[in-house]
Design an enzyme around this catalytic site. Sequence first.
Site, PDB file in Angstrom:
ATOM      1  N   VAL A  69      -6.335   8.222  -4.201  1.00  0.00           N
ATOM      2  CA  VAL A  69      -6.997   7.054  -4.801  1.00  0.00           C
ATOM      3  C   VAL A  69      -8.484   7.296  -5.085  1.00  0.00           C
ATOM      4  O   VAL A  69      -9.107   6.524  -5.804  1.00  0.00           O
ATOM      5  CB  VAL A  69      -6.804   5.771  -3.946  1.00  0.00           C
ATOM      6  CG1 VAL A  69      -5.339   5.392  -3.862  1.00  0.00           C
ATOM      7  CG2 VAL A  69      -7.427   5.928  -2.563  1.00  0.00           C
ATOM      8  N   SER A 159      -9.011  -6.018   6.137  1.00  0.00           N
ATOM      9  CA  SER A 159      -8.937  -5.915   7.600  1.00  0.00           C
ATOM     10  C   SER A 159      -9.593  -7.154   8.188  1.00  0.00           C
ATOM     11  O   SER A 159     -10.383  -7.828   7.515  1.00  0.00           O
ATOM     12  CB  SER A 159      -9.703  -4.674   8.062  1.00  0.00           C
ATOM     13  OG  SER A 159      -9.890  -4.707   9.469  1.00  0.00           O
ATOM     14  N   TYR A 172     -16.298   1.816   8.323  1.00  0.00           N
ATOM     15  CA  TYR A 172     -15.027   1.121   8.080  1.00  0.00           C
ATOM     16  C   TYR A 172     -15.259  -0.369   7.835  1.00  0.00           C
ATOM     17  O   TYR A 172     -14.729  -0.944   6.879  1.00  0.00           O
ATOM     18  CB  TYR A 172     -14.097   1.334   9.276  1.00  0.00           C
ATOM     19  CG  TYR A 172     -12.719   0.726   9.092  1.00  0.00           C
ATOM     20  CD1 TYR A 172     -11.747   1.381   8.324  1.00  0.00           C
ATOM     21  CD2 TYR A 172     -12.388  -0.484   9.682  1.00  0.00           C
ATOM     22  CE1 TYR A 172     -10.488   0.832   8.157  1.00  0.00           C
ATOM     23  CE2 TYR A 172     -11.125  -1.044   9.519  1.00  0.00           C
ATOM     24  CZ  TYR A 172     -10.172  -0.381   8.760  1.00  0.00           C
ATOM     25  OH  TYR A 172      -8.921  -0.935   8.585  1.00  0.00           O
ATOM     26  N   SER A 175     -16.719  -0.932   4.489  1.00  0.00           N
ATOM     27  CA  SER A 175     -15.738  -0.695   3.418  1.00  0.00           C
ATOM     28  C   SER A 175     -14.782  -1.878   3.282  1.00  0.00           C
ATOM     29  O   SER A 175     -14.398  -2.267   2.178  1.00  0.00           O
ATOM     30  CB  SER A 175     -14.952   0.593   3.680  1.00  0.00           C
ATOM     31  OG  SER A 175     -13.985   0.426   4.718  1.00  0.00           O
ATOM     32  N   LYS A 176     -14.423  -2.481   4.411  1.00  0.00           N
ATOM     33  CA  LYS A 176     -13.453  -3.581   4.367  1.00  0.00           C
ATOM     34  C   LYS A 176     -14.117  -4.895   3.938  1.00  0.00           C
ATOM     35  O   LYS A 176     -13.472  -5.747   3.331  1.00  0.00           O
ATOM     36  CB  LYS A 176     -12.753  -3.710   5.725  1.00  0.00           C
ATOM     37  CG  LYS A 176     -11.835  -2.517   6.027  1.00  0.00           C
ATOM     38  CD  LYS A 176     -10.709  -2.411   4.999  1.00  0.00           C
ATOM     39  CE  LYS A 176      -9.763  -1.263   5.276  1.00  0.00           C
ATOM     40  NZ  LYS A 176      -8.646  -1.191   4.316  1.00  0.00           N
ATOM     41  N   ILE A 205      -2.690  -3.291  14.554  1.00  0.00           N
ATOM     42  CA  ILE A 205      -1.260  -3.165  14.263  1.00  0.00           C
ATOM     43  C   ILE A 205      -0.740  -1.855  14.865  1.00  0.00           C
ATOM     44  O   ILE A 205      -1.330  -0.792  14.652  1.00  0.00           O
ATOM     45  CB  ILE A 205      -1.020  -3.173  12.728  1.00  0.00           C
ATOM     46  CG1 ILE A 205      -1.679  -4.406  12.074  1.00  0.00           C
ATOM     47  CG2 ILE A 205       0.478  -3.115  12.423  1.00  0.00           C
ATOM     48  CD1 ILE A 205      -1.215  -5.763  12.584  1.00  0.00           C
TER      49      ILE A 205
HETATM   50  N1  NAD Z   1      -3.312  -0.332  11.586  1.00  0.00           N
HETATM   51  C1  NAD Z   1      -4.185  -1.327  11.729  1.00  0.00           C
HETATM   52  O1  NAD Z   1      -4.382  -1.851  12.850  1.00  0.00           O
HETATM   53  C2  NAD Z   1      -4.937  -1.861  10.543  1.00  0.00           C
HETATM   54  C3  NAD Z   1      -5.723  -3.006  10.713  1.00  0.00           C
HETATM   55  C4  NAD Z   1      -6.416  -3.524   9.643  1.00  0.00           C
HETATM   56  C5  NAD Z   1      -6.317  -2.920   8.398  1.00  0.00           C
HETATM   57  N2  NAD Z   1      -5.552  -1.801   8.251  1.00  0.00           N
HETATM   58  C6  NAD Z   1      -5.488  -1.211   6.916  1.00  0.00           C
HETATM   59  O2  NAD Z   1      -4.138  -1.057   6.544  1.00  0.00           O
HETATM   60  C7  NAD Z   1      -4.032   0.002   5.591  1.00  0.00           C
HETATM   61  C8  NAD Z   1      -2.897   0.930   6.009  1.00  0.00           C
HETATM   62  O3  NAD Z   1      -3.276   1.604   7.190  1.00  0.00           O
HETATM   63  P1  NAD Z   1      -2.243   1.964   8.359  1.00  0.00           P
HETATM   64  O4  NAD Z   1      -2.710   1.264   9.551  1.00  0.00           O
HETATM   65  O5  NAD Z   1      -0.860   1.760   7.901  1.00  0.00           O
HETATM   66  O6  NAD Z   1      -2.587   3.506   8.584  1.00  0.00           O
HETATM   67  P2  NAD Z   1      -1.760   4.817   8.232  1.00  0.00           P
HETATM   68  O7  NAD Z   1      -2.697   5.924   8.539  1.00  0.00           O
HETATM   69  O8  NAD Z   1      -0.465   4.766   8.942  1.00  0.00           O
HETATM   70  O9  NAD Z   1      -1.510   4.730   6.661  1.00  0.00           O
HETATM   71  C9  NAD Z   1      -2.507   4.975   5.706  1.00  0.00           C
HETATM   72  C10 NAD Z   1      -1.879   5.666   4.507  1.00  0.00           C
HETATM   73  O10 NAD Z   1      -2.888   5.828   3.492  1.00  0.00           O
HETATM   74  C11 NAD Z   1      -2.741   7.119   2.934  1.00  0.00           C
HETATM   75  N3  NAD Z   1      -4.002   7.578   2.355  1.00  0.00           N
HETATM   76  C12 NAD Z   1      -5.139   7.903   3.025  1.00  0.00           C
HETATM   77  N4  NAD Z   1      -6.061   8.350   2.163  1.00  0.00           N
HETATM   78  C13 NAD Z   1      -5.496   8.294   0.926  1.00  0.00           C
HETATM   79  C14 NAD Z   1      -5.948   8.623  -0.378  1.00  0.00           C
HETATM   80  N5  NAD Z   1      -7.179   9.137  -0.582  1.00  0.00           N
HETATM   81  N6  NAD Z   1      -5.126   8.441  -1.427  1.00  0.00           N
HETATM   82  C15 NAD Z   1      -3.876   7.962  -1.235  1.00  0.00           C
HETATM   83  N7  NAD Z   1      -3.383   7.644  -0.023  1.00  0.00           N
HETATM   84  C16 NAD Z   1      -4.189   7.814   1.039  1.00  0.00           C
HETATM   85  C17 NAD Z   1      -2.315   7.987   4.101  1.00  0.00           C
HETATM   86  O11 NAD Z   1      -1.722   9.202   3.658  1.00  0.00           O
HETATM   87  C18 NAD Z   1      -1.350   7.077   4.841  1.00  0.00           C
HETATM   88  O12 NAD Z   1      -0.026   7.225   4.375  1.00  0.00           O
HETATM   89  C19 NAD Z   1      -5.404   0.668   5.552  1.00  0.00           C
HETATM   90  O13 NAD Z   1      -6.107   0.216   4.418  1.00  0.00           O
HETATM   91  C20 NAD Z   1      -6.077   0.169   6.806  1.00  0.00           C
HETATM   92  O14 NAD Z   1      -7.465   0.165   6.702  1.00  0.00           O
HETATM   93  C21 NAD Z   1      -4.871  -1.268   9.287  1.00  0.00           C
END
Ligand code: NAD
Length: 270
Positions: A69, A159, A172, A175-176, A205
């Site tokens: 991305v 987030s 982070y 960014s959010k 999560i």
């Molecule tokens: N897990 C949590 O507690 C939580 C909480 C709040 C927000 N989020 C947000 O949820 C979203 C998903 O995160 P997650 O928790 O499932 O983590 P995760 O690491 O399991 O998944 C993130 C995915 O994004 C992909 N990714 C990373 N950089 C990329 C790039 N440059 N281009 C394309 N794909 C890319 C990774 O390969 C991975 O598959 C994120 O935006 C994260 O900030 C997660």
Amino acid sequence: MSFRSTRMQGKVAVVTGGASGIGRACALRLAEEGALGVVVADLHLDQARATADEIAAAGGNASAFAVDVRDAQACEDMARHAVDRWGQLDVLVAAAGISGERAAADEEHDGTGAGLSFSSRTWQDVLDVNLNGLMHTDRAVARWMITVGSGGSIVNIASMCSAWASATATPYNVSKAGAWMLTKSLAIELAPHGIRVNAVGPGFIGDTGMTAHTRADEQAAAAVVDRTLLGRFGRPREVADAVLFLAGDESSYFTGSILYPDGGFNAPSR
Ligand SMILES: NC(=O)c1ccc[n+]([C@@H]2O[C@H](COP(=O)([O-])OP(=O)(O)OC[C@H]3O[C@@H](n4cnc5c(N)ncnc54)[C@H](O)[C@@H]3O)[C@@H](O)[C@H]2O)c1
């Protein structure tokens, strides 16, 4: 009356970050609700294929697409792939993201941080994926939606850190917060085109790559559980359910909004 799941029937969705965690759960959930096609897009094509194969094995429709991305052109190609492969593009779930959690141990600190624990490199990396990448993704998909002219729904995974700061994750958090402001700004810009733009701001999560370190650290995990009113980490599917609502027609009067599935983490004043 039919009891078959059809909330996504006739809709084509792109899910970035669809190889893992929340994005994967969203791809599965949209497919389960009868999506005409789900593009599982991710940096890691093999894992994206695994999600797409899982959907296909369960009788759904999905294709995998390799995207970074950070690359604006790659995002344009991703949107085009959705239209070429599935004939239309109605929904975007933008879940690709990184935490930059190694920031505290970052040895590349260039000395300009005045005591801040992250390096310029970490700041850049996190902003590049979580904010610039999100903008590339939203813009590429919105362009196609405008060209086709039948509206659409964009759901950005922000987030709880979009609104509440924590001490150890400054890049982070910023960014959010940017992701949430991008959501509201695009909601204004895209409303005349019938495109709704909303965000989901999850709390902690489980079963995701992003919280693996926190969950592995007994003390840190206990602190999260202790503060969360529901007494546990959330499940990716619980986030996907909020995403499904915003992606589909049930949220037809929502735009520029954010839903926080955080188990009550932020309900107390501190
Ligand atoms: N897990 C949590 O507690 C939580 C909480 C709040 C927000 N989020 C947000 O949820 C979203 C998903 O995160 P997650 O928790 O499932 O983590 P995760 O690491 O399991 O998944 C993130 C995915 O994004 C992909 N990714 C990373 N950089 C990329 C790039 N440059 N281009 C394309 N794909 C890319 C990774 O390969 C991975 O598959 C994120 O935006 C994260 O900030 C997660």
